[in-house]
Write a protein that holds these residues in place. Structure first.
Motif: not given
Length: 470
Positions: A260-279
């Protein structure tokens, strides 16, 4: 012929092919583990009720079954209130003990499985569940103090508990499925959860009524033991390149943190956080609604008997299977995100109908409208899986399993507190509240999809213009 003989030596390091997967899939293991858990949960609560009630001189003669429907006589009994409080407290201690211990073990074993393979991370929690069930059986046979239930849950939590089984099963599917087919494979796993839950809830209650607690718990023990043996002797390893890895090291926790802090792609960080919140929001509403279905059905004006409650439980679990079929059909013409949005619409509409249900046909209509309600979670799991690399699937699903455990605690606290507090003006308000909450993940999923579409369009437009500039 020589050319035909070349592929077999190259086959072992490659993940199993479709034919082998159909024979050596992880779905039977998840089904067995879920049956074991589905039997243990309600039966343990009922055992605590009977045992603590007997110790305090409370008889089933004063139960709600003989006190009428919705007239409040049962809750006015101070002795009943004392037993209810004791059972509630012990359930809270057991659930909290299991959650906090497994919070550390799941993230440890989940990230560890990315190196050493999924099978060890499946064998350990299944064996832990078998040990927990064996301790429960000893408590019943020897009439030991109910505090031993907490001991059994903590020991199971140390080996990862059911949350690690979930994390490892979803990681296994991510390892062995193509990206295009991953959402459906995840939905198949969730359908196993629903089918096993339906079998356990209906069969366990009838069996307890006929033969008591001991025999159903023996089945729970046998199911968890069978899951352990299946993982140990029949399941093929899914990790392509296994490597030795220390178990007790902080690097496994750091792997989860880095997601959640240093993913391979910069855009993945906020997507991971938002998808996790939705879940988190979707699963919290799902667990919370399930917690109060029975209370809602027992009370006035529905006043359901045990047979109707059993049919209602079966109808709620059928949503897993109908969502699987609906997901498969809708994927033929829609992108996964829009399938999830339709699933959320089904969930919102069903909860609204249930919140207004004053008759049995209307209540079952609400269950029917929920037929696509379970389509959103497999889509989110699949989206999360595609945001991380193949070597991070275990860490990812371990974190998702911890979120799911947190959902269970939050939903119990929120919905079980909201229900009695709103009885005086609207009995179905918690369901309406859940429907409103689901609008947030619907907005999150739609916004991410629109943003991705615009990003892809701009990228395509830039690529199409680049030759003219040259």
């Amino acid at each position: 012929m020589a050319a035909m003989a070349a592929p077999p030596p190259a086959e072992p390091p490659v993940p199993p092919g479709p034919c082998r997967l159909s024979l050596l899939a992880v779905e039977p293991l998840l089904f067995l583990a879920t049956v074991s858990l589905g039997l243990q949960g309600p039966l343990a609560t009922q055992y605590l009720w009977d045992r603590l009630g007997a110790e305090h001189g409370y008889s089933d003669r004063n139960s709600t079954e003989s006190s009428g429907c919705g007239d409040g006589n049962a809750t006015a009994d101070p002795l009943r209130q004392e037993v209810e409080a004791l059972v509630s407290h012990w359930n809270l201690y057991i659930n909290l003990g299991g959650f906090f211990v497994s919070l550390f073990s799941v993230t440890l074993f989940g990230a560890w499985s990315d190196g050493v393979g999924r099978r060890p991370a499946l064998i350990l929690p299944c064996a832990g569940m078998a040990l927990q069930t064996a301790i429960y059986l000893l408590v019943m046979y020897l009439e030991l103090h109910v505090a031993f239930f907490l001991l059994g849950r903590i020991l199971s939590g140390l080996t990862g508990d059911y949350n690690l089984i979930l994390a490892s099963c979803f990681s296994y599917v991510a390892d062995t499925s193509e990206r295009r087919a991953r959402t459906f494979r995840v939905a198949v796993l969730e359908a196993c959860l629903g089918t096993a839950g339906m079998v356990a809830s209906i069969g366990g209650g009838q069996w307890r009524r006929a033969q008591g607690y001991i025999n159903p718990f023996w089945l729970a023990f046998a199911a968890s033991l069978a899951a352990t043996l299946y993982a140990a002797f029949f399941l093929r390893e899914s990790v392509k390149q296994k490597k030795a890895a220390k178990l007790f090291t902080l690097s496994h926790y750091k792997a989860v943190y880095r997601l959640y802090t240093a993913p391979e792609h910069p855009s993945s960080r906020w997507k991971l956080a938002l998808y996790t919140l939705a879940f988190f929001l979707i699963v919290t509403v799902h667990f919370g609604a399930k917690d109060i279905y029975v209370l809602y059905e027992l009370g006035f004006p529905l006043c359901w008997a045990s047979d109707l409650i059993g049919y209602g439980s079966a109808a709620s679990y059928l949503a897993y299977l109908s969502s699987l079929a609906g997901l498969r059909l809708l994927q033929l013409c829609l992108e996964d995100t829009w399938v999830a949005e339709i699933g959320l619409i089904s969930n919102v509409a069903g909860l609204v109908v249930i919140s207004l249900a004053t008759t049995t046909p209307l209540m079952f209509t609400g269950y029917g409208v929920l037929f696509l309600s379970m389509a959103a979670t497999p889509v989110i799991r699949s989206k999360l899986s595609k945001l991380v690399s193949e070597t991070e699937q275990g860490a990812l699903f371990a974190s998702v399993a911890c979120v799911e455990g947190l959902c269970s605690l939050v939903s119990t606290g929120v919905f079980n507190s909201l229900y009695p507090a709103t009885l005086h003006f609207m009995r179905g308000f918690p369901f309406l509240f859940g429907a409103i909450i689901l609008l947030i993940p619907a907005a999150i999923l739609g916004w991410i999809q629109i943003w991705d579409s615009k990003h892809d369009y701009n990228h395509f437009q830039d690529a199409s213009l680049s030759p003219t500039k040259d």
